[in-house]
Design a protein around this motif. Structure first.
Motif, PDB file in Angstrom:
ATOM      1  N   HIS A  26       0.882  -1.256  -0.025  1.00 29.21           N
ATOM      2  CA  HIS A  26      -0.090  -0.039   0.146  1.00 29.21           C
ATOM      3  C   HIS A  26       1.069   1.297  -0.040  1.00 29.21           C
ATOM      4  O   HIS A  26       2.083   1.229   0.411  1.00 29.21           O
ATOM      5  CB  HIS A  26      -0.814   0.138   1.287  1.00 29.21           C
ATOM      6  CG  HIS A  26      -2.134  -0.844   1.048  1.00 29.21           C
ATOM      7  ND1 HIS A  26      -1.786  -2.303   0.887  1.00 29.21           N
ATOM      8  CD2 HIS A  26      -3.411  -0.795   1.204  1.00 29.21           C
ATOM      9  CE1 HIS A  26      -3.209  -2.782   1.038  1.00 29.21           C
ATOM     10  NE2 HIS A  26      -4.092  -1.808   0.886  1.00 29.21           N
ATOM     11  N   ALA A  27       0.186   2.491  -0.206  1.00 28.44           N
ATOM     12  CA  ALA A  27       1.021   3.687  -0.285  1.00 28.44           C
ATOM     13  C   ALA A  27      -0.005   4.631   0.360  1.00 28.44           C
ATOM     14  O   ALA A  27      -1.072   4.261   0.764  1.00 28.44           O
ATOM     15  CB  ALA A  27       1.016   4.272  -1.924  1.00 28.44           C
ATOM     16  N   GLY A  28       0.908   5.793   0.987  1.00 30.02           N
ATOM     17  CA  GLY A  28      -0.017   6.958   1.461  1.00 30.02           C
ATOM     18  C   GLY A  28       0.179   6.847   2.998  1.00 30.02           C
ATOM     19  O   GLY A  28       1.328   6.321   3.559  1.00 30.02           O
ATOM     20  N   ASP A  29      -0.839   6.900   3.657  1.00 31.05           N
ATOM     21  CA  ASP A  29      -0.765   6.934   5.409  1.00 31.05           C
ATOM     22  C   ASP A  29      -1.538   5.691   5.771  1.00 31.05           C
ATOM     23  O   ASP A  29      -2.822   5.831   5.271  1.00 31.05           O
ATOM     24  CB  ASP A  29      -0.974   8.367   5.731  1.00 31.05           C
ATOM     25  CG  ASP A  29      -1.047   8.684   7.375  1.00 31.05           C
ATOM     26  OD1 ASP A  29      -1.126   7.526   7.998  1.00 31.05           O
ATOM     27  OD2 ASP A  29      -0.967   9.776   7.838  1.00 31.05           O
ATOM     28  N   LEU A  30      -1.057   4.851   6.697  1.00 30.58           N
ATOM     29  CA  LEU A  30      -1.757   4.099   7.147  1.00 30.58           C
ATOM     30  C   LEU A  30      -3.099   4.282   7.807  1.00 30.58           C
ATOM     31  O   LEU A  30      -4.103   3.442   7.846  1.00 30.58           O
ATOM     32  CB  LEU A  30      -0.671   3.075   8.178  1.00 30.58           C
ATOM     33  CG  LEU A  30      -1.357   1.854   9.018  1.00 30.58           C
ATOM     34  CD1 LEU A  30      -1.940   0.754   8.094  1.00 30.58           C
ATOM     35  CD2 LEU A  30      -0.416   1.525   9.851  1.00 30.58           C
ATOM     36  N   PHE A  31      -3.126   5.455   8.369  1.00 27.83           N
ATOM     37  CA  PHE A  31      -3.926   5.858   9.248  1.00 27.83           C
ATOM     38  C   PHE A  31      -5.145   6.680   8.572  1.00 27.83           C
ATOM     39  O   PHE A  31      -5.969   7.111   9.184  1.00 27.83           O
ATOM     40  CB  PHE A  31      -3.398   6.489  10.588  1.00 27.83           C
ATOM     41  CG  PHE A  31      -2.743   5.551  11.400  1.00 27.83           C
ATOM     42  CD1 PHE A  31      -3.197   4.451  11.926  1.00 27.83           C
ATOM     43  CD2 PHE A  31      -1.430   5.730  11.545  1.00 27.83           C
ATOM     44  CE1 PHE A  31      -2.523   3.595  12.913  1.00 27.83           C
ATOM     45  CE2 PHE A  31      -0.597   4.944  12.355  1.00 27.83           C
ATOM     46  CZ  PHE A  31      -1.146   3.761  13.172  1.00 27.83           C
ATOM     47  N   ALA A  32      -4.525   7.257   7.095  1.00 28.98           N
ATOM     48  CA  ALA A  32      -5.489   8.116   6.744  1.00 28.98           C
ATOM     49  C   ALA A  32      -5.547   7.790   5.201  1.00 28.98           C
ATOM     50  O   ALA A  32      -4.824   8.505   4.539  1.00 28.98           O
ATOM     51  CB  ALA A  32      -4.963   9.676   6.943  1.00 28.98           C
ATOM     52  N   GLY A  33      -6.235   6.854   4.791  1.00 26.67           N
ATOM     53  CA  GLY A  33      -6.398   6.817   3.415  1.00 26.67           C
ATOM     54  C   GLY A  33      -5.389   5.827   2.672  1.00 26.67           C
ATOM     55  O   GLY A  33      -5.010   6.197   1.425  1.00 26.67           O
ATOM     56  N   ALA A  34      -4.699   4.903   3.232  1.00 29.32           N
ATOM     57  CA  ALA A  34      -3.705   3.737   2.568  1.00 29.32           C
ATOM     58  C   ALA A  34      -4.460   3.328   1.375  1.00 29.32           C
ATOM     59  O   ALA A  34      -5.401   2.798   1.200  1.00 29.32           O
ATOM     60  CB  ALA A  34      -3.373   2.693   3.399  1.00 29.32           C
ATOM     61  N   THR A  35      -3.923   3.052   0.422  1.00 30.92           N
ATOM     62  CA  THR A  35      -4.359   2.663  -0.828  1.00 30.92           C
ATOM     63  C   THR A  35      -3.283   1.584  -1.552  1.00 30.92           C
ATOM     64  O   THR A  35      -2.174   1.715  -1.735  1.00 30.92           O
ATOM     65  CB  THR A  35      -4.501   3.709  -1.878  1.00 30.92           C
ATOM     66  OG1 THR A  35      -3.433   4.529  -2.316  1.00 30.92           O
ATOM     67  CG2 THR A  35      -5.483   4.731  -1.616  1.00 30.92           C
ATOM     68  N   PRO A  36      -3.937   0.840  -1.948  1.00 28.73           N
ATOM     69  CA  PRO A  36      -3.191  -0.735  -2.507  1.00 28.73           C
ATOM     70  C   PRO A  36      -2.445   0.036  -3.759  1.00 28.73           C
ATOM     71  O   PRO A  36      -2.969   0.651  -4.880  1.00 28.73           O
ATOM     72  CB  PRO A  36      -4.084  -1.728  -2.875  1.00 28.73           C
ATOM     73  CG  PRO A  36      -5.454  -1.043  -3.083  1.00 28.73           C
ATOM     74  CD  PRO A  36      -5.310   0.180  -1.976  1.00 28.73           C
ATOM     75  N   THR A  37      -1.095  -0.526  -4.050  1.00 27.65           N
ATOM     76  CA  THR A  37      -0.533  -0.174  -5.307  1.00 27.65           C
ATOM     77  C   THR A  37      -0.644  -1.243  -6.521  1.00 27.65           C
ATOM     78  O   THR A  37      -0.430  -0.993  -7.547  1.00 27.65           O
ATOM     79  CB  THR A  37       0.974  -0.085  -5.164  1.00 27.65           C
ATOM     80  OG1 THR A  37       1.571  -1.264  -4.735  1.00 27.65           O
ATOM     81  CG2 THR A  37       1.250   1.068  -3.987  1.00 27.65           C
ATOM     82  N   GLY A  38      -1.240  -2.317  -6.039  1.00 25.45           N
ATOM     83  CA  GLY A  38      -1.407  -3.559  -7.030  1.00 25.45           C
ATOM     84  C   GLY A  38      -0.074  -4.377  -7.052  1.00 25.45           C
ATOM     85  O   GLY A  38      -0.282  -5.477  -7.599  1.00 25.45           O
ATOM     86  N   GLU A  39       0.871  -4.054  -6.355  1.00 26.06           N
ATOM     87  CA  GLU A  39       2.050  -4.970  -6.098  1.00 26.06           C
ATOM     88  C   GLU A  39       1.755  -5.733  -4.906  1.00 26.06           C
ATOM     89  O   GLU A  39       1.437  -5.290  -3.930  1.00 26.06           O
ATOM     90  CB  GLU A  39       3.327  -4.029  -5.644  1.00 26.06           C
ATOM     91  CG  GLU A  39       4.582  -4.863  -5.595  1.00 26.06           C
ATOM     92  CD  GLU A  39       5.855  -4.073  -5.492  1.00 26.06           C
ATOM     93  OE1 GLU A  39       6.846  -4.714  -5.367  1.00 26.06           O
ATOM     94  OE2 GLU A  39       5.691  -2.853  -5.101  1.00 26.06           O
ATOM     95  N   ALA A  40       2.257  -7.055  -5.238  1.00 31.48           N
ATOM     96  CA  ALA A  40       2.288  -7.998  -4.056  1.00 31.48           C
ATOM     97  C   ALA A  40       3.739  -8.708  -4.020  1.00 31.48           C
ATOM     98  O   ALA A  40       4.241  -9.185  -5.090  1.00 31.48           O
ATOM     99  CB  ALA A  40       1.245  -8.923  -4.449  1.00 31.48           C
ATOM    100  N   ILE A  41       4.416  -8.766  -2.735  1.00 34.13           N
ATOM    101  CA  ILE A  41       5.474  -9.326  -2.728  1.00 34.13           C
ATOM    102  C   ILE A  41       5.622 -10.462  -1.543  1.00 34.13           C
ATOM    103  O   ILE A  41       4.724 -10.479  -0.997  1.00 34.13           O
ATOM    104  CB  ILE A  41       6.488  -8.235  -2.184  1.00 34.13           C
ATOM    105  CG1 ILE A  41       6.114  -7.660  -0.826  1.00 34.13           C
ATOM    106  CG2 ILE A  41       6.865  -6.949  -2.972  1.00 34.13           C
ATOM    107  CD1 ILE A  41       7.001  -6.677  -0.050  1.00 34.13           C
TER     108      ILE A  41
END
Length: 262
Positions: A26-41
């Motif tokens: 995910h990208a962004g802020d964990l507590f304020a609107g984290a969004t998935p990037t589409g990447e999985a590791i």
């Protein structure tokens, strides 16, 4: 329900949700609107870090009925708390290492941890419950012989705030009912603590509400809800595992020398 983790890979840090053996980045802020990037590791390709780095790390004392009865302690009406140094925080697999000048007893204390998700100040229990982002495992490590080394002053911050004395993780779980959980601690594979969170004297929402009357809590702050019976000293070379079903197992070896927190 989601399991949020922080990780290090190739010199960079990131965060995402743990899904079996992979992490959905995910990208962004964990507590304020984290969004998935589409990447999985792959989980195996990263090092898990503490899932949060709190600016305020609070621990409760005498918050379980069984432990209070065993020690003949009065039932508190407000949180009896201390502060742990944020620099004590380490993540899964990082070694717990007492200061080289200290040769006394070091005990583990497996606990349920609350992770705050928004700023709160002087709130009621409903608002306090809504401010709890999720739950994690905490090992409230204590240099027991430092606590009362000076008979004139109980040294809670010193005994509990050493580098590496605040393992947290492996994840922050959202959507769990705290009252159905149990905390289990194993030392070298042998279970030493196993107690229900429903035995808590002050429940999470009340803890957060009462603490917020005296101090502002911020997103990312951690509150350890206290421990019950079975906390014992560790010896060098031992491995301590704090397990809460639905969150995972926080595993840390116990070392012999001081090192930087992870």
């Amino acid at each position: 329900m989601a399991l949020w983790v922080r990780y290090a890979r190739d010199g960079a840090e990131g965060f995402g949700t743990l899904e079996e053996e992979s992490i959905r980045v995910h990208a962004g802020d964990l507590f304020a609107g984290a969004t998935p990037t589409g990447e999985a590791i792959a989980r195996a390709d990263v090092t898990l870090l503490p899932p949060v780095r709190p600016s305020l790390f609070i621990g409760l004392w005498n918050n379980y009925r069984e432990a209070a009865a065993k020690q003949n302690l009065a039932i508190p009406e407000t949180p009896l708390y201390f502060l742990k140094s944020p620099r004590s925080v380490i993540g899964p697999e990082a070694p717990i290492r007492p200061p080289p000048s200290y040769a006394g007893r070091v005990i583990y204390e497996g606990e349920l941890g609350l992770v705050i998700g928004r700023r709160v100040h002087d709130v009621d229990e409903d608002a306090a419950a809504a401010a709890i982002f999720g739950l994690t495992c905490v090992n409230d490590v204590t240099a027991l012989d430092l606590l009362n080394a000076d008979p004139s002053f109980a040294q809670w911050a010193r005994a509990k705030g050493c580098d590496s004395f605040g393992p947290i993780g492996p994840a922050i779980a959202t959507g769990l009912d705290w009252s159905t959980l149990s905390v289990q601690v194993a030392l070298n594979g042998r279970v030493r603590q196993n107690y229900p969170c429903s035995d808590m004297i002050l429940p999470p929402a009340r803890i957060v509400s009462l603490l917020s009357r005296e101090m502002t809590l911020e997103a990312g702050d951690v509150i350890a809800c206290g421990t019950s019976v079975g906390a014992l000293p560790m010896r060098a070379g031992m491995v301590v595992e704090v397990t809460i079903a639905g969150i995972g197992t926080l595993r840390n070896p116990f070392g012999a020398e001081s090192g930087a927190a992870g």
